[in-house]
Design a protein around this motif. Structure first.
Motif, PDB file in Angstrom:
ATOM      1  N   THR A 147      -6.875  -0.762   0.516  1.00 43.57           N
ATOM      2  CA  THR A 147      -8.189  -0.289   0.068  1.00 43.57           C
ATOM      3  C   THR A 147      -8.075   1.142  -0.445  1.00 43.57           C
ATOM      4  O   THR A 147      -7.006   1.745  -0.412  1.00 43.57           O
ATOM      5  CB  THR A 147      -9.199  -0.360   1.222  1.00 43.57           C
ATOM      6  N   GLY A 148      -9.204   1.671  -0.914  1.00 45.47           N
ATOM      7  CA  GLY A 148      -9.209   3.038  -1.418  1.00 45.47           C
ATOM      8  C   GLY A 148      -8.412   3.202  -2.696  1.00 45.47           C
ATOM      9  O   GLY A 148      -7.856   4.274  -2.969  1.00 45.47           O
ATOM     10  N   VAL A 149      -8.344   2.149  -3.488  1.00 46.07           N
ATOM     11  CA  VAL A 149      -7.548   2.171  -4.724  1.00 46.07           C
ATOM     12  C   VAL A 149      -8.138   3.181  -5.709  1.00 46.07           C
ATOM     13  O   VAL A 149      -9.344   3.168  -5.983  1.00 46.07           O
ATOM     14  CB  VAL A 149      -7.501   0.768  -5.359  1.00 46.07           C
TER      15      VAL A 149
ATOM     16  N   PRO B   1      -4.433   6.382  -1.685  1.00 50.65           N
ATOM     17  CA  PRO B   1      -4.112   7.580  -0.895  1.00 50.65           C
ATOM     18  C   PRO B   1      -2.887   7.393  -0.008  1.00 50.65           C
ATOM     19  O   PRO B   1      -2.250   8.374   0.388  1.00 50.65           O
ATOM     20  CB  PRO B   1      -5.385   7.782  -0.050  1.00 50.65           C
ATOM     21  N   ASP B   2      -2.539   6.142   0.302  1.00 51.08           N
ATOM     22  CA  ASP B   2      -1.391   5.858   1.157  1.00 51.08           C
ATOM     23  C   ASP B   2      -0.095   5.650   0.374  1.00 51.08           C
ATOM     24  O   ASP B   2       0.944   5.344   0.963  1.00 51.08           O
ATOM     25  CB  ASP B   2      -1.663   4.610   1.999  1.00 51.08           C
ATOM     26  N   GLY B   3      -0.156   5.770  -0.952  1.00 46.25           N
ATOM     27  CA  GLY B   3       1.042   5.600  -1.759  1.00 46.25           C
ATOM     28  C   GLY B   3       0.830   4.603  -2.888  1.00 46.25           C
ATOM     29  O   GLY B   3      -0.293   4.141  -3.128  1.00 46.25           O
ATOM     30  N   GLN B   4       1.911   4.265  -3.555  1.00 43.94           N
ATOM     31  CA  GLN B   4       1.842   3.344  -4.680  1.00 43.94           C
ATOM     32  C   GLN B   4       2.422   1.982  -4.302  1.00 43.94           C
ATOM     33  O   GLN B   4       3.374   1.883  -3.518  1.00 43.94           O
ATOM     34  CB  GLN B   4       2.589   3.912  -5.888  1.00 43.94           C
ATOM     35  N   PHE B   5       1.832   0.956  -4.898  1.00 47.47           N
ATOM     36  CA  PHE B   5       2.247  -0.414  -4.647  1.00 47.47           C
ATOM     37  C   PHE B   5       2.402  -1.140  -5.985  1.00 47.47           C
ATOM     38  O   PHE B   5       1.871  -0.715  -7.003  1.00 47.47           O
ATOM     39  CB  PHE B   5       1.211  -1.146  -3.781  1.00 47.47           C
ATOM     40  N   ILE B   6       3.108  -2.261  -5.923  1.00 49.56           N
ATOM     41  CA  ILE B   6       3.225  -3.162  -7.067  1.00 49.56           C
ATOM     42  C   ILE B   6       2.492  -4.451  -6.720  1.00 49.56           C
ATOM     43  O   ILE B   6       2.789  -5.103  -5.710  1.00 49.56           O
ATOM     44  CB  ILE B   6       4.695  -3.472  -7.400  1.00 49.56           C
TER      45      ILE B   6
ATOM     46  N   TRP C 140      -0.142 -14.542  -5.600  1.00 52.64           N
ATOM     47  CA  TRP C 140      -0.126 -13.089  -5.734  1.00 52.64           C
ATOM     48  C   TRP C 140       0.667 -12.481  -4.582  1.00 52.64           C
ATOM     49  O   TRP C 140       0.701 -13.037  -3.481  1.00 52.64           O
ATOM     50  CB  TRP C 140      -1.546 -12.525  -5.692  1.00 52.64           C
ATOM     51  N   ARG C 141       1.285 -11.328  -4.855  1.00 57.91           N
ATOM     52  CA  ARG C 141       1.971 -10.598  -3.790  1.00 57.91           C
ATOM     53  C   ARG C 141       1.849  -9.099  -4.055  1.00 57.91           C
ATOM     54  O   ARG C 141       1.546  -8.671  -5.182  1.00 57.91           O
ATOM     55  CB  ARG C 141       3.442 -10.998  -3.718  1.00 57.91           C
ATOM     56  N   VAL C 142       2.110  -8.325  -3.012  1.00 57.36           N
ATOM     57  CA  VAL C 142       2.090  -6.868  -3.108  1.00 57.36           C
ATOM     58  C   VAL C 142       3.351  -6.327  -2.446  1.00 57.36           C
ATOM     59  O   VAL C 142       3.741  -6.789  -1.368  1.00 57.36           O
ATOM     60  CB  VAL C 142       0.842  -6.274  -2.423  1.00 57.36           C
ATOM     61  N   MET C 143       3.975  -5.351  -3.117  1.00 54.54           N
ATOM     62  CA  MET C 143       5.179  -4.709  -2.590  1.00 54.54           C
ATOM     63  C   MET C 143       5.028  -3.201  -2.697  1.00 54.54           C
ATOM     64  O   MET C 143       4.267  -2.700  -3.539  1.00 54.54           O
ATOM     65  CB  MET C 143       6.410  -5.148  -3.392  1.00 54.54           C
ATOM     66  N   SER C 144       5.767  -2.488  -1.877  1.00 57.33           N
ATOM     67  CA  SER C 144       5.832  -1.047  -2.042  1.00 57.33           C
ATOM     68  C   SER C 144       6.510  -0.731  -3.374  1.00 57.33           C
ATOM     69  O   SER C 144       7.371  -1.485  -3.844  1.00 57.33           O
ATOM     70  CB  SER C 144       6.619  -0.411  -0.895  1.00 57.33           C
ATOM     71  N   ALA C 145       6.110   0.356  -4.009  1.00 62.76           N
ATOM     72  CA  ALA C 145       6.690   0.747  -5.291  1.00 62.76           C
ATOM     73  C   ALA C 145       7.936   1.597  -5.055  1.00 62.76           C
ATOM     74  O   ALA C 145       7.929   2.512  -4.227  1.00 62.76           O
ATOM     75  CB  ALA C 145       5.675   1.522  -6.113  1.00 62.76           C
TER      76      ALA C 145
END
Length: 346
Positions: free
Chosen positions: A17-19, A39-44, A95-100
């Motif tokens: 959240t908080g995108v 705010p917690d960093g970037q994701f893919i 769909w998926r999400v990973m750390s950048a």
């Protein structure tokens, strides 16, 4: 174009959240990829191509976890509250999400020094995967089944020829079966767990150094030569695969091999197959693009440059066949590099 509201909704299902920003990443012709800033960093964030299933997301997470256990930089997969690394939307898309990973990718090889780095990181991947149990890979998708691709192409050739708009284009399509068959390599050579799609845009760089391989969707047990061949096809091409004037870079080949064997020496007995592997994979991809001229559904396409997916695929096929012929003219020089510079284990 996928609405930002939907992207945000998917992210929330991964508890992100908080995108503050969502930016599309244009590279790639199968998946839809976005860089997400919070705010917690970037994701893919990725919507996988329709060919992929939830098993693909699980498989790639398992590979990533193994690479992390080998102390290699690798995107970390985010889990949903249900404890799975994927979300399936109302269209049954995964769909998926990973750390950048901090760094950059390229659609064409910047220069030969990058090729040496890319070769090193691909070999590092192969070394790291030697202890991975491929029985844990459950996705049914397996790339580089060249004999099957060739058989399908032969069956579809009459339908493909119906889209040809010149004698030269027709001759191009007709030339693929015999040419591909003559450059087939033995799939039982040097079998390991391979990446499956080591094109240059799947190598992450930072400050001119290769960091890691990304997009782990197509890992499978196969000959290392399909990875090496696919890498050489992509890395040694001096222009985009739809540029029509693509030529083979011997300098990039030399440095890619140097980088690879600095980590994972290759036996002298593979010399001829290494040189041929790039031609085989180039023609295999040409056949896949040609099959999609008929299907008109698989590969992404550039609607700013082409009137249709079929037109884009027609250009891709002709470019790759011409590129294969140019590569063939360098086979003797490639074999000389592999032998005269002692780049393989004697």
């Amino acid at each position: 174009m996928i609405a930002e509201q939907k992207l945000t909704s998917i992210l929330e299902q991964f508890s992100i959240t908080g995108v503050t920003a969502i930016a599309p990443i244009a590279s790639g012709i199968i998946n839809n990829t976005y860089r997400v800033t919070t705010p917690d960093g970037q994701f893919i964030l990725q919507r996988l191509g329709a060919i992929f299933t939830a098993a693909t997301a699980v498989d790639s997470m398992r590979v990533a976890e193994h690479l992390v256990s080998q102390q290699l930089p690798t995107p970390i997969y985010q889990m949903t509250p249900a404890g799975v690394p994927y979300v399936i939307d109302e269209e049954s898309r995964v769909w998926r999400v990973m750390s950048a990973i901090e760094g950059e990718t390229f659609d064409t090889m910047p220069d030969a020094s990058y090729a040496r780095e890319a070769g090193r990181v691909l070999a590092t991947f192969h070394q790291a995967m030697k202890d991975f149990d491929p029985a844990g890979l459950n996705s049914p998708l397996r790339l580089h089944q060249t004999a099957n691709i060739l058989a399908a192409y032969r069956e579809r050739l009459p339908a493909i020829l119906a889209f040809a708009e010149s004698d030269a284009e027709r001759a191009c399509y007709e030339s693929i079966p015999a040419l591909l068959e003559s450059y087939m390599i033995d799939p039982s050579l040097d079998v390991t767990v391979v990446h499956g799609d080591p094109k240059i845009s799947n190598v992450m760089f930072k400050d001119g150094k290769a960091i890691c391989m990304i997009d782990l969707d197509t890992c499978m047990r196969h000959s290392s030569l399909v990875d090496i061949g696919d890498a050489l096809r992509s890395w040694c091409m001096r222009s985009a695969e739809d540029a029509m004037d693509a030529t083979f870079s011997l300098d990039v080949f030399r440095e890619a091999i140097r980088g690879y064997v600095s980590v994972r020496p290759l036996p002298h007995t593979l010399q001829e197959a290494i040189a041929k592997s790039g031609v085989m994979i180039t023609l295999e991809l040409a056949a896949r693009f040609a099959n999609d001229i008929v299907d008109d559904s698989y590969f992404g396409w550039n609607n700013a440059k082409f009137a249709s997916r079929r037109n884009h695929n027609r250009v891709r096929v002709q470019t790759l066949v011409a590129y294969a012929h140019d590569t063939i003219t360098h086979l003797t020089e490639m074999q000389n590099i592999l032998s005269d510079e002692s780049l393989v284990q004697q």
